[in-house]
Design a protein around this motif. Structure first.
Motif, mmCIF file in Angstrom:
data_model
loop_
_atom_site.group_PDB
_atom_site.id
_atom_site.type_symbol
_atom_site.label_atom_id
_atom_site.label_comp_id
_atom_site.label_asym_id
_atom_site.label_seq_id
_atom_site.Cartn_x
_atom_site.Cartn_y
_atom_site.Cartn_z
ATOM 1 N N LEU A 69 -26.426 43.903 -35.356
ATOM 2 C CA LEU A 69 -26.730 45.322 -35.525
ATOM 3 C C LEU A 69 -26.004 45.891 -36.737
ATOM 4 C CD1 LEU A 69 -26.751 46.456 -31.842
ATOM 5 C CD2 LEU A 69 -28.609 46.647 -33.438
ATOM 6 N N ALA A 70 -24.791 45.390 -36.990
ATOM 7 C CA ALA A 70 -24.078 45.858 -38.182
ATOM 8 C C ALA A 70 -24.843 45.477 -39.435
ATOM 9 C CB ALA A 70 -22.677 45.262 -38.206
ATOM 10 N N MET A 71 -25.368 44.233 -39.466
ATOM 11 C CA MET A 71 -26.172 43.828 -40.624
ATOM 12 C C MET A 71 -27.426 44.688 -40.738
ATOM 13 S SD MET A 71 -26.086 39.740 -40.585
ATOM 14 C CE MET A 71 -24.588 38.857 -40.317
ATOM 15 N N ALA A 72 -28.042 45.015 -39.583
ATOM 16 C CA ALA A 72 -29.266 45.820 -39.611
ATOM 17 C C ALA A 72 -28.991 47.197 -40.189
ATOM 18 C CB ALA A 72 -29.849 45.924 -38.208
ATOM 19 N N ILE A 73 -27.876 47.812 -39.772
ATOM 20 C CA ILE A 73 -27.612 49.167 -40.268
ATOM 21 C C ILE A 73 -27.264 49.138 -41.747
ATOM 22 C CG2 ILE A 73 -25.140 49.362 -39.757
ATOM 23 C CD1 ILE A 73 -25.720 52.094 -38.650
ATOM 24 N N ARG A 74 -26.646 48.048 -42.198
ATOM 25 C CA ARG A 74 -26.356 47.897 -43.629
ATOM 26 C C ARG A 74 -27.662 47.801 -44.423
ATOM 27 N NH1 ARG A 74 -22.081 49.483 -46.262
ATOM 28 N NH2 ARG A 74 -21.823 48.304 -48.170
ATOM 29 N N LEU A 75 -28.610 46.993 -43.905
ATOM 30 C CA LEU A 75 -29.898 46.859 -44.580
ATOM 31 C C LEU A 75 -30.649 48.175 -44.588
ATOM 32 C CD1 LEU A 75 -31.079 43.416 -43.277
ATOM 33 C CD2 LEU A 75 -30.699 44.035 -45.633
ATOM 34 N N TYR A 76 -30.523 48.942 -43.472
ATOM 35 C CA TYR A 76 -31.222 50.230 -43.429
ATOM 36 C C TYR A 76 -30.678 51.168 -44.487
ATOM 37 C CZ TYR A 76 -33.323 54.455 -41.687
ATOM 38 O OH TYR A 76 -34.057 55.592 -41.594
ATOM 39 N N ARG A 77 -29.348 51.128 -44.684
ATOM 40 C CA ARG A 77 -28.781 52.022 -45.698
ATOM 41 C C ARG A 77 -29.269 51.652 -47.093
ATOM 42 N NH1 ARG A 77 -22.659 52.166 -43.685
ATOM 43 N NH2 ARG A 77 -22.964 53.419 -41.820
ATOM 44 N N THR A 107 -32.106 57.271 -37.744
ATOM 45 C CA THR A 107 -33.174 56.677 -38.537
ATOM 46 C C THR A 107 -34.452 57.446 -38.249
ATOM 47 O OG1 THR A 107 -33.755 55.144 -36.801
ATOM 48 C CG2 THR A 107 -32.137 54.411 -38.382
ATOM 49 N N THR A 108 -35.141 57.803 -39.308
ATOM 50 C CA THR A 108 -36.327 58.653 -39.132
ATOM 51 C C THR A 108 -37.544 57.933 -39.656
ATOM 52 O OG1 THR A 108 -35.890 59.606 -41.260
ATOM 53 C CG2 THR A 108 -35.050 60.782 -39.346
ATOM 54 N N GLU A 109 -37.787 56.766 -39.111
ATOM 55 C CA GLU A 109 -38.853 55.956 -39.675
ATOM 56 C C GLU A 109 -40.069 55.962 -38.770
ATOM 57 O OE1 GLU A 109 -39.562 51.475 -41.284
ATOM 58 O OE2 GLU A 109 -37.829 51.968 -40.088
ATOM 59 N N GLU A 110 -41.222 56.113 -39.360
ATOM 60 C CA GLU A 110 -42.459 55.965 -38.587
ATOM 61 C C GLU A 110 -42.684 54.491 -38.328
ATOM 62 O OE1 GLU A 110 -45.451 58.110 -38.025
ATOM 63 O OE2 GLU A 110 -43.901 59.651 -37.861
ATOM 64 N N GLN A 111 -43.075 54.189 -37.101
ATOM 65 C CA GLN A 111 -43.414 52.798 -36.811
ATOM 66 C C GLN A 111 -44.733 52.452 -37.484
ATOM 67 O OE1 GLN A 111 -42.762 50.018 -35.058
ATOM 68 N NE2 GLN A 111 -40.659 50.543 -34.624
ATOM 69 N N TYR A 134 -32.220 49.891 -47.908
ATOM 70 C CA TYR A 134 -33.662 49.936 -48.133
ATOM 71 C C TYR A 134 -34.340 51.137 -47.479
ATOM 72 C CZ TYR A 134 -33.275 45.167 -49.773
ATOM 73 O OH TYR A 134 -32.942 44.064 -50.468
ATOM 74 N N GLY A 135 -33.649 51.850 -46.583
ATOM 75 C CA GLY A 135 -34.265 52.981 -45.907
ATOM 76 C C GLY A 135 -35.339 52.585 -44.932
ATOM 77 N N SER A 136 -35.268 51.372 -44.427
ATOM 78 C CA SER A 136 -36.315 50.931 -43.507
ATOM 79 C C SER A 136 -35.817 49.747 -42.700
ATOM 80 C CB SER A 136 -37.557 50.534 -44.290
ATOM 81 O OG SER A 136 -38.431 49.850 -43.439
ATOM 82 N N PHE A 137 -36.323 49.645 -41.460
ATOM 83 C CA PHE A 137 -36.040 48.463 -40.647
ATOM 84 C C PHE A 137 -37.154 47.424 -40.780
ATOM 85 C CE2 PHE A 137 -33.288 51.119 -37.743
ATOM 86 C CZ PHE A 137 -32.133 50.468 -38.095
ATOM 87 N N ASP A 138 -38.193 47.749 -41.548
ATOM 88 C CA ASP A 138 -39.348 46.854 -41.630
ATOM 89 C C ASP A 138 -39.012 45.648 -42.509
ATOM 90 O OD1 ASP A 138 -41.795 45.666 -41.901
ATOM 91 O OD2 ASP A 138 -42.859 47.576 -41.850
ATOM 92 N N ILE A 139 -39.194 44.445 -41.957
ATOM 93 C CA ILE A 139 -38.782 43.276 -42.738
ATOM 94 C C ILE A 139 -39.717 43.016 -43.910
ATOM 95 C CG2 ILE A 139 -37.526 42.090 -40.927
ATOM 96 C CD1 ILE A 139 -39.991 40.466 -40.394
ATOM 97 N N ARG A 140 -40.885 43.679 -43.941
ATOM 98 C CA ARG A 140 -41.752 43.467 -45.096
ATOM 99 C C ARG A 140 -41.291 44.280 -46.298
ATOM 100 N NH1 ARG A 140 -46.970 44.543 -41.594
ATOM 101 N NH2 ARG A 140 -45.436 46.024 -40.842
ATOM 102 N N LYS A 141 -40.468 45.319 -46.018
ATOM 103 C CA LYS A 141 -39.958 46.120 -47.128
ATOM 104 C C LYS A 141 -38.609 45.610 -47.615
ATOM 105 C CE LYS A 141 -42.386 50.210 -45.689
ATOM 106 N NZ LYS A 141 -42.262 51.367 -44.805
ATOM 107 N N ILE A 142 -37.961 44.779 -46.823
ATOM 108 C CA ILE A 142 -36.668 44.229 -47.225
ATOM 109 C C ILE A 142 -36.961 42.933 -47.965
ATOM 110 C CG2 ILE A 142 -34.451 43.439 -46.380
ATOM 111 C CD1 ILE A 142 -34.963 45.108 -43.900
#
Lengths: 176, 112
Positions: free
Chosen positions: B89-97, A73-77, B99-107
Motif C-alpha cells: 500500500l505504501a508503494m501504491a500511494i507513492r505511485l498515486y502521488r 483519491t478522487t479518481e473515476e473508475q 501519476y495521479g492514478s491507481f490505473d496500471i495502464r497509466k503507470i
C-alpha cells in the motif's frame, strides 16, 4: 459444525467477488472487510482463539491503512470494456484454475478428510506443557519450541516498517 | 472435503482479481484474499472433529485438542501478511502521488 464453516466460506466468497467488482474503492475495501472478519469467525469455529484475536487486530489495521490510502483519491473508475486482452486474461485464469485443481486433487489425496486429522508431528508439542510451562500450547510453540521463528517474524515486521517509512519519506535528497 | 474446495475457490477468486483488475488497490485486495484463503486452508487441515482449543486445563484430556502446530505457524504468517500488505500500500500511494492514478495502464514510465 462443518455447515457453519461452509456458510462462512460462501459469505467470504460473495464478499470477495463483490469487493473485486465494486464501483468505487471505498466499497471495495469495506466489502474486503467481510472476508477478513469472516475469517475471524471461521478461526473461532475451528477452535483457534489466538488466531482469531490476532486476525481481528490485523484486519482492523489493514482496513484503516487502506482507507487512509484511498480517502483523498478522487479518481473515476474506468469502465472495464470487454476487449481482446480481457479474453486473454480469462483464458490464463482458466488455465491456472485447471492447474491448481489438478494440484489440489493430487495433494488432497494425502490429506485426511475434514475433521479427521491425526496429530502426527505435534505430539511433542502437545505434551509440551511440562517442558515449557505454558498452559496455552500455541504460545508454547511460538515462544518456546520455535522462538527463532518469532524472532525472524519480528525482523520481517521491522524491515517492513523501515521499508514503508523509506517509501513514504516526503522529501528526497537535496538537489532533487 | 467441501470446505477445502471452497477454500480453493476463494484462492482462485483472489487470483482472478490479480489477473484481470486494472486498479492497483484491487490487485492488492486480490493478493490479500489469496493469503487469507491459504491461512484458512492450513488451519482447516489441523482441525479435529469435536476438538477443543489447545489450551491446557484439567477438564479436557490432551488427546481432545486440535493440532497446535498449524495454529502457531499461521500466527506468524498473519503478521507477516500485514507487513507485506502495508508495504504494497505504501508503494501504491507513492505511485498515486507521482501519476495521479491507481490505473496500471497509466503507470507506464518504465515501459520498455
Amino acid at each position: 459444525m462443518e455447515i457453519y464453516l461452509i456458510i462462512m466460506l460462501v459469505l467470504m466468497i460473495c464478499g470477495s467477488l463483490f469487493s473485486l467488482h465494486a464501483k468505487d474503492l471505498l466499497s471495495a475495501v469495506i466489502s474486503y472487510g467481510i472476508v477478513g472478519f469472516g475469517l475471524v469467525i471461521s478461526f473461532l469455529l475451528l477452535q483457534a482463539p489466538d488466531l482469531a484475536i490476532v486476525q481481528v487486530v490485523v484486519e482492523i489495521v489493514t482496513l484503516v491503512i487502506m482507507i487512509a490510502v484511498i480517502k483523498d483519491t478522487t479518481e473515476e473508475q474506468n469502465k472495464q470494456t470487454a476487449s481482446f486482452s480481457h479474453f486473454v486474461y480469462l483464458l490464463v485464469l482458466l488455465l491456472f484454475t485447471i492447474a491448481f485443481y489438478l494440484a489440489f486433487e493430487k495433494v488432497s489425496g494425502g490429506l485426511s478428510p475434514f475433521g479427521q486429522h491425526v496429530t502426527r508431528m505435534a505430539t511433542a508439542y502437545t505434551y509440551g506443557v511440562n517442558t515449557t510451562g505454558s498452559a496455552n500450547l500455541v504460545t508454547g510453540v511460538v515462544f518456546g519450541f520455535r522462538a527463532y521463528d518469532t524472532l525472524g517474524e519480528a525482523t520481517v515486521l521491522f524491515t517492513a516498517v523501515i521499508g514503508v517509512l523509506t517509501i513514504l519519506r516526503l522529501k528526497g535528497k537535496k538537489g532533487e | 472435503m467441501i470446505p477445502f474446495i471452497l477454500c480453493l475457490i476463494l484462492f482462485l477468486i483472489g487470483l482472478y482479481g490479480i489477473i484481470t483488475q486494472k486498479n492497483l488497490i484491487k490487485i492488492i485486495l486480490g493478493l490479500a484474499i489469496m493469503e487469507y484463503s491459504v491461512n484458512l486452508f492450513l488451519i482447516m487441515i489441523g482441525y479435529i472433529d469435536g476438538g477443543t482449543a489447545p489450551i491446557f486445563s484439567e477438564k479436557f484430556h490432551i488427546s481432545s485438542y486440535v493440532d497446535p502446530l498449524p495454529q502457531a505457524m499461521i500466527l506468524t504468517a498473519i503478521v507477516i501478511g500485514l507487513a507485506t500488505t502495508a508495504l504494497l500500500l505504501a508503494m501504491a500511494i507513492r505511485l498515486y502521488r507521482k501519476y495521479g492514478s491507481f490505473d496500471i495502464r497509466k503507470i507506464n514510465s518504465l515501459k520498455g
